[in-house]
Design an enzyme around this catalytic site. Structure first.
Site, mmCIF file in Angstrom:
data_model
loop_
_atom_site.group_PDB
_atom_site.id
_atom_site.type_symbol
_atom_site.label_atom_id
_atom_site.label_comp_id
_atom_site.label_asym_id
_atom_site.label_seq_id
_atom_site.Cartn_x
_atom_site.Cartn_y
_atom_site.Cartn_z
ATOM 1 N N GLY A 154 73.019 49.235 82.683
ATOM 2 C CA GLY A 154 74.088 49.727 83.554
ATOM 3 C C GLY A 154 74.387 51.206 83.414
ATOM 4 N N SER A 155 73.397 51.999 83.012
ATOM 5 C CA SER A 155 73.677 53.445 82.928
ATOM 6 C C SER A 155 73.978 54.011 84.316
ATOM 7 C CB SER A 155 72.523 54.203 82.261
ATOM 8 O OG SER A 155 71.367 54.169 83.057
ATOM 9 N N ASN A 156 73.354 53.459 85.335
ATOM 10 C CA ASN A 156 73.654 53.927 86.707
ATOM 11 C C ASN A 156 75.055 53.510 87.131
ATOM 12 O OD1 ASN A 156 71.234 55.317 88.064
ATOM 13 N ND2 ASN A 156 70.286 53.592 87.002
ATOM 14 N N ARG A 161 66.228 41.164 90.593
ATOM 15 C CA ARG A 161 65.914 39.950 91.358
ATOM 16 C C ARG A 161 65.498 40.354 92.762
ATOM 17 N NH1 ARG A 161 65.064 35.723 88.775
ATOM 18 N NH2 ARG A 161 65.454 34.484 90.637
ATOM 19 N N ASN A 176 69.072 50.526 96.997
ATOM 20 C CA ASN A 176 68.452 50.172 95.718
ATOM 21 C C ASN A 176 67.891 51.428 95.071
ATOM 22 O OD1 ASN A 176 67.210 48.420 93.695
ATOM 23 N ND2 ASN A 176 65.262 48.900 94.692
ATOM 24 N N HIS A 215 64.998 52.842 92.529
ATOM 25 C CA HIS A 215 63.698 52.403 92.015
ATOM 26 C C HIS A 215 63.053 53.544 91.231
ATOM 27 C CE1 HIS A 215 59.999 50.095 91.937
ATOM 28 N NE2 HIS A 215 59.358 51.218 92.208
#
Ligand code: GRF
Length: 230
Positions: free
Chosen positions: A51-53, A130, A146, A148
């Site tokens: 969860g650093s983002n 997921r 998202n 990536h």
């Protein structure tokens, strides 16, 4: 409009090419009373890991650099560190363990239910490990992004950093894109390039990519919200 990519070069190790250029101001403040000019974007964040983002988004909101509000965090692994980060920020965090659902569609239907209950406008998949289905995608058309860890369309999938190293490319990076049913394939909103250094391994390279992720994800939220409000 200036469309030239910007070289951000605040430090030598993390210099990167980011395109489109990062905006100078993500939050418009009314100088008269120090209030936010636009209503904050209501975010739902989906994460599976550290969860650093998530942390960066929460921090930028707190610092009023990003005009948004995290309505809810959905995480799918009971031990995910991101849940502790949410607790520290006093942000509601809901565990949805995919193992407890019959199929991906039923799992996504539950996610949609929670996002809608929380009046989410924009969904951020920040390390969501997921595959998502049209059940979720169609419930938030063009409103799911998202992050990536590669320069898409190169190195799709969950081994993007490893695959870039193995391929011997000299530059990789990260991408924020709109989510469509094909994995890692939607419209690209922003990218940052990261050089691969001769002694890089998975950890060192991923760490440098993450430095750039933390810059471009808040920017992408603003870009996506603008798309959304057209
Ligand atoms: C990031 O590298 C992201 O690109 C990938 O998963 C990782 C999540 O990192 N999809 P974190 O949990 O935000 O630290």
């Amino acid at each position: 409009m200036n469309t030239t990519p910007t070289i951000t070069n605040k430090d030598n190790t993390n210099s990167a090419l980011i395109s489109p250029p990062i905006s100078s101001s993500k939050t418009a403040i009314n100088p008269a009373n120090n209030s936010l000019i636009n209503p904050p974007i209501k975010l739902g964040i989906m994460a599976s890991g550290s969860g650093s983002n998530f942390e960066v988004i929460a921090r930028e909101i707190h610092q009023r650099k990003l005009n948004a509000q995290i309505q809810v965090l959905i995480y799918n692994k009971p031990q995910a560190k991101v849940k502790d980060r949410a607790k520290n920020w006093n942000i509601p965090a809901i565990l949805l363990n995919h193992k407890e659902y019959q199929d991906r569609e039923k799992f996504d239907a539950k996610i949609v239910e929670i996002l809608k209950q929380n009046q989410v406008e924009l969904v951020v998949m920040a390390g969501w490990m997921r595959i998502v289905t049209p059940v979720l995608i169609n419930a938030f058309p063009n409103k799911i992004i998202n992050i990536h860890p590669s320069l898409l369309p190169s190195f799709k999938g969950n081994k993007a950093v490893e695959n870039a190293l193995e391929a011997g490319v000299k530059i990789t990076g990260c991408t924020v894109h709109l989510v469509v049913p094909e994995v890692d394939s939607g419209e690209i909103l922003i990218q940052a390039a990261v050089p691969i250094l001769p002694n890089d391994n998975l950890e060192t390279l991923h760490a440098r990519i993450q430095v750039q992720e933390h810059k471009i994800l808040p920017e992408a939220i603003v870009l996506a919200a603008k798309l959304d409000r057209k």
